[in-house]
Design a protein around this motif. Structure first.
Motif, PDB file in Angstrom:
ATOM      1  N   ARG B 109       0.833  -1.211   0.000  1.00 52.78           N
ATOM      2  CA  ARG B 109       0.000   0.000   0.000  1.00 52.78           C
ATOM      3  C   ARG B 109       0.864   1.256   0.000  1.00 52.78           C
ATOM      4  NH1 ARG B 109      -5.123  -1.933   1.238  1.00 52.78           N
ATOM      5  NH2 ARG B 109      -4.921  -3.702   2.631  1.00 52.78           N
ATOM      6  N   ALA B 111       4.028   1.555  -0.989  1.00 57.77           N
ATOM      7  CA  ALA B 111       4.753   1.698  -2.262  1.00 57.77           C
ATOM      8  C   ALA B 111       3.829   2.242  -3.350  1.00 57.77           C
ATOM      9  CB  ALA B 111       5.348   0.353  -2.696  1.00 57.77           C
ATOM     10  N   VAL B 112       2.593   1.758  -3.387  1.00 52.05           N
ATOM     11  CA  VAL B 112       1.629   2.256  -4.378  1.00 52.05           C
ATOM     12  C   VAL B 112       1.356   3.739  -4.133  1.00 52.05           C
ATOM     13  CG1 VAL B 112      -0.789   2.147  -5.117  1.00 52.05           C
ATOM     14  CG2 VAL B 112       0.532   0.034  -4.867  1.00 52.05           C
ATOM     15  N   SER B 116       2.666   7.260  -6.663  1.00 52.55           N
ATOM     16  CA  SER B 116       1.815   8.243  -7.338  1.00 52.55           C
ATOM     17  C   SER B 116       1.866   9.579  -6.608  1.00 52.55           C
ATOM     18  CB  SER B 116       0.376   7.724  -7.411  1.00 52.55           C
ATOM     19  OG  SER B 116      -0.080   7.356  -6.133  1.00 52.55           O
ATOM     20  N   ARG B 125      10.310   6.168  -1.564  1.00 58.87           N
ATOM     21  CA  ARG B 125      10.159   4.748  -1.893  1.00 58.87           C
ATOM     22  C   ARG B 125      11.526   4.131  -2.193  1.00 58.87           C
ATOM     23  NH1 ARG B 125       7.947   3.184  -7.699  1.00 58.87           N
ATOM     24  NH2 ARG B 125       9.989   4.106  -8.087  1.00 58.87           N
TER      25      ARG B 125
END
Lengths: 188, 188
Positions: B109, B111-112, B116, B125
């Motif tokens: 979660r 990293a996602v 963005s 990250r």
């Protein structure tokens, strides 16, 4: 039958509504992200009644996976090149190109969103996975029918798809053709 | 030096503030999800000034990765069992247990969310990944110093970590000890 008659057939109208609803979903995902819009908002943007969406898709989760599956099937169709190595290399290269492109992590975002969205979310996620696994299995079955030795679908997911997705997710360098082909060769 | 004096030392206060800020972040992630709270809200909940957070962490992205790294280092420390197979099996089993537990996909979660979130998100990250890769590399270096043949860190990520994460993300069955050990044996 002329174009006008064709456009008036129920199939034609249904296809148009489907395309408009898919387009509305794609826009809302892009603008707000998963989890931040409702069936009502999709319906309003697509110019259809809420009830049309519920009747056709059952709910938001199923609609989201239908949109994702349509995108996957269009942009990363399962190839049929005549050999397993050819199929897997072609498929892996398609996936690599897709997930390193704009919003390449769309499927990961969807899976994460569905995973935290109760039983309906989990069911929709499982249905999406089952459909893509079924397609992958057909590709592997064709290889076995040709007498080739094929890995199972889980092996393809574990050792070709998973490394590519995790590398993109974690920003671990580009997916070069050598790297992608290497994953396929290693599995075969 | 008694307990009271110890608690008044700058290091003691700094550690307390750190723990309170981490706790506030953990709660806000759980309640709202990534991307849905600000440094100001973390500060208010932790009872510290915004400026304390900016001075120590620089921004929200770095704070989020610091919290994630602390959790990873506490719950999935790199083992040192004396053999590479032992280290990798222990580490893989820890990760499997962690990612199948409550909010096991926290790192995915994060990293996602960071992916963005512009250049600062990507940098945070990359820093998180670099730190864990450095720890993993140390484990592999120890094996080489003992004369063992060790894969590189990318191989471990690609063929042990990635399959486990993707299986959890896609809900592809439980990560049984046989499956997890099998990933290690296959790589070695």
């Amino acid at each position: 039958m002329n174009e006008r008659q064709r456009a008036q057939r129920p199939g034609g109208r249904s296809a148009r509504v489907g395309a408009e609803v898919h387009q509305a979903v794609t826009e809302l995902i892009s603008e707000r992200g998963y989890g931040n819009f409702t069936v009502g908002e999709v319906a309003a943007r697509a110019g259809v009644a809420d009830s049309s969406i519920y009747r056709r898709w059952g709910g938001l989760e199923t609609l989201l996976t239908d949109v994702a599956l349509t995108r996957l099937n269009t942009r990363s169709p399962m190839p049929d090149t005549g050999s397993l190595a050819g199929d897997l290399r072609t498929y892996a290269a398609q996936v690599a190109r897709e997930i390193t492109g704009p919003d390449g992590l769309a499927v990961v975002r969807l899976a994460v969103a569905l995973s935290s969205n109760g039983q309906q979310g989990l069911q929709a996620r499982d249905d999406l996975l089952a459909e893509r696994t079924r397609q992958l299995q057909s590709m592997l079955d064709r290889a076995r029918e040709r007498g080739e030795h094929a890995p199972d679908a889980f092996g393809v997911v574990d050792h070709i798809m998973a490394p590519m997705y995790i590398r993109v997710l974690l920003g671990m360098g580009p997916l070069t053709p050598d790297y992608v082909d290497g994953l396929v060769d290693r599995l075969l």
